[in-house]
Design an enzyme around this catalytic site. Structure first.
Site, short mmCIF file in Angstrom:
data_model
loop_
_atom_site.label_atom_id
_atom_site.label_comp_id
_atom_site.label_asym_id
_atom_site.label_seq_id
_atom_site.Cartn_x
_atom_site.Cartn_y
_atom_site.Cartn_z
N THR A 74 -6.87 -2.73 -3.84
CA THR A 74 -5.97 -1.41 -4.50
C THR A 74 -6.23 -0.31 -3.60
OG1 THR A 74 -6.20 -2.33 -6.94
CG2 THR A 74 -5.82 0.24 -6.71
N ASN A 153 1.71 -12.69 -6.52
CA ASN A 153 0.65 -13.12 -7.43
C ASN A 153 0.98 -13.90 -8.67
OD1 ASN A 153 1.40 -10.30 -7.68
ND2 ASN A 153 0.08 -10.21 -9.51
N GLN A 181 -2.69 -12.40 -2.09
CA GLN A 181 -2.68 -13.71 -2.40
C GLN A 181 -2.46 -14.79 -1.35
OE1 GLN A 181 -3.22 -14.65 -5.33
NE2 GLN A 181 -3.38 -12.86 -6.44
N THR A 239 -21.04 5.41 2.31
CA THR A 239 -21.95 4.35 2.93
C THR A 239 -21.45 3.12 2.78
OG1 THR A 239 -23.76 5.81 2.54
CG2 THR A 239 -24.36 3.62 2.98
N CYS A 327 -3.33 -7.46 -14.39
CA CYS A 327 -3.21 -5.92 -14.37
C CYS A 327 -2.21 -5.58 -15.25
CB CYS A 327 -3.05 -5.48 -12.87
SG CYS A 327 -4.03 -6.17 -11.68
C1 LIG Z 1 -5.45 -8.65 -7.19
C2 LIG Z 1 -4.21 -8.02 -6.43
C3 LIG Z 1 -4.49 -6.78 -5.89
C4 LIG Z 1 -5.64 -6.00 -6.33
O1 LIG Z 1 -6.84 -6.37 -5.69
P1 LIG Z 1 -8.17 -5.53 -6.18
O2 LIG Z 1 -9.02 -5.95 -5.09
O3 LIG Z 1 -8.53 -6.14 -7.56
O4 LIG Z 1 -7.95 -4.05 -6.30
C5 LIG Z 1 -3.42 -6.44 -5.10
N1 LIG Z 1 -2.53 -7.07 -4.75
C6 LIG Z 1 -2.22 -8.18 -5.28
C7 LIG Z 1 -1.06 -9.12 -4.89
C8 LIG Z 1 -3.14 -8.95 -6.01
O5 LIG Z 1 -3.19 -10.14 -6.66
#
Ligand SMILES: *Cc1c(COP(=O)(O)O)cnc(C)c1O
Length: 396
Positions: A74, A153, A181, A239, A327
């Site tokens: 993210t 995803n 993915q 850090t 999500c």
């Molecule tokens: C899980 C996912 C994210 C988010 O990843 P995080 O590391 O949990 O923030 C973004 N894009 C896709 C396609 C995902 O499947």
């Protein structure tokens, strides 16, 4: 007896590999130094971060200085999109797809709220993109930013990212891809794919939650999302999260070595699950592009029933699956991905994602194929809906 856990929700998160945890452990203990320190103790930790950076770079077939460690995908997505827009100023057009993860869609909507033009490209009924549409959206743009995911995803549909990146570059745009993915399932060869930036997340391929990376090709300019110290070549302050970075490096090393064999094994299990469901459950349809699909993902629509009900019943048997993405869950709205594909209303609410991993076994597929058909049959018997139903009353 507790039902065993059959975890088929690996596109939401994966189990951390024991080799990864083991590689991380010393950095929680005696190797606690700050890699930015000048003393030799810090230097030793800095070396561990450099080695991890090399492994992640190797995973991307890229150079170590092209890797920026982040806290998650993210953050990587936000950095790429908002950081590039901030670098360009107000004139940019942002082009993405309607089926992206919220970590791309929401930054795009923020840009729109700030006065940038923002376009979400549609997909067809198999979830495929129309690259001519991308070409026409790019016509006459200056400093455009394109963000197109490598693989979806929810459905596992794989986009032609190399072609899309080439189209964007030809038009002078910056191209970013959410490769979360794809990581571990498709070689992320940044010498073959002319993308400027790509995001990955550790916890989607057997590193822990809370670490990610952004590939940023040499010469790519963006404003850092996190301001502060000079870490990550001035591109991401804070850090370094040393244990997690070491873990991400290890996960990349393992995934790269195992990819070919794992893909074959996963696709065989996934296909067996798909055939089994189609053979035992009437009124089902497979969502997504059967030709270009991740080897571990199966998205099935069970018509006339609610996906949530299937998730809960399977959960009672110890089987973990999901409707849409983790999500987006918590809301009963059907998935934006499934809706964007124009799946018929009788099937939109009944879509279930099965996603497999390195730790999925044949016995778990057998168990799922044993438990699922009676659940579907039972829910259908309770459902007031069926062929010939009144569409206005379905789906609440
Ligand atoms: C899980 C996912 C994210 C988010 O990843 P995080 O590391 O949990 O923030 C973004 N894009 C896709 C396609 C995902 O499947």
């Amino acid at each position: 007896m507790e039902p065993k856990t059959v975890y088929l929700d690996n596109n939401a998160t994966t189990r951390t590999a024991p080799e990864v945890t083991e590689a991380m452990m010393p950095y929680f203990g005696e190797l606690y130094g700050n890699p930015s320190s000048m003393h030799a103790f810090g230097g030793r930790i800095g070396k561990a971060v450099s080695e991890a950076r090399e492994k992640v770079a190797d995973f991307f077939n890229a150079h170590p200085e092209e890797i920026v460690f982040t806290s998650c995908a993210t953050e990587s997505d936000n950095t790429a999109i908002r950081g590039t827009a901030e670098y360009f100023g107000k004139t940019s057009k942002f082009i993405t797809t309607a089926v992206e993860h919220p970590a791309v869609l929401q930054p795009g909507r923020r840009l729109r709220a700030m006065g940038h033009e923002c376009v979400e490209l549609p997909v067809d009924s198999l979830g495929r993109l129309d690259l001519d549409r991308l070409r026409s959206e790019l016509k006459g743009t200056k400093n455009a930013i394109v963000s197109i995911m490598w693989a979806n995803n929810e459905t596992g549909t794989v986009f032609p990212v190399a072609e899309a990146a080439a189209i964007a570059k030809e038009a002078g745009a910056i191209f970013h891809t959410d490769a979360v993915q794809a990581a571990g399932k498709i070689p992320l060869d940044m010498q073959a794919v002319p993308a400027d930036m790509a995001s990955i997340s550790g916890h989607k391929f057997h590193a822990p939650k809370g670490v990610g990376a952004l590939f940023a090709r040499r010469g790519t300019r963006f404003k850092p999302f996190m301001l502060g110290g000079h870490q990550e070549g001035g591109r991401r302050a804070g850090t370094d999260n040393v244990p997690y970075i070491v873990g991400l490096g290890k996960a990349c090393e393992i995934a790269k070595a195992a990819m070919e064999d794992e893909n074959r094994r996963l696709a065989a299990m996934r296909d067996r699950l798909e055939k089994g469901i189609l053979a035992t459950c009437p009124d089902v349809r497979v969502n997504g592009d059967p030709e270009h699909r991740l080897p571990n993902t199966l998205n099935v629509a069970f018509e006339y029933i609610e996906g949530e009900a299937i998730v809960y019943r399977l959960s009672d048997e110890g089987i973990c699956v999901s409707t849409g993405s983790a999500c987006a869950s918590g809301s009963l709205d059907p998935s934006h991905v499934i809706r964007a594909m124009g799946v018929p209303f009788t099937a939109v609410h009944g879509s279930i994602r099965f996603s497999l991993s390195r730790y999925t076994t044949d016995a778990e597929i057998d168990y799922t194929l044993e438990k699922l058909p009676p659940i579907v049959k039972g829910l259908r018997a309770l459902s007031p809906f069926g062929p010939g139903m009144d569409p206005t009353t379905f789906g609440g």
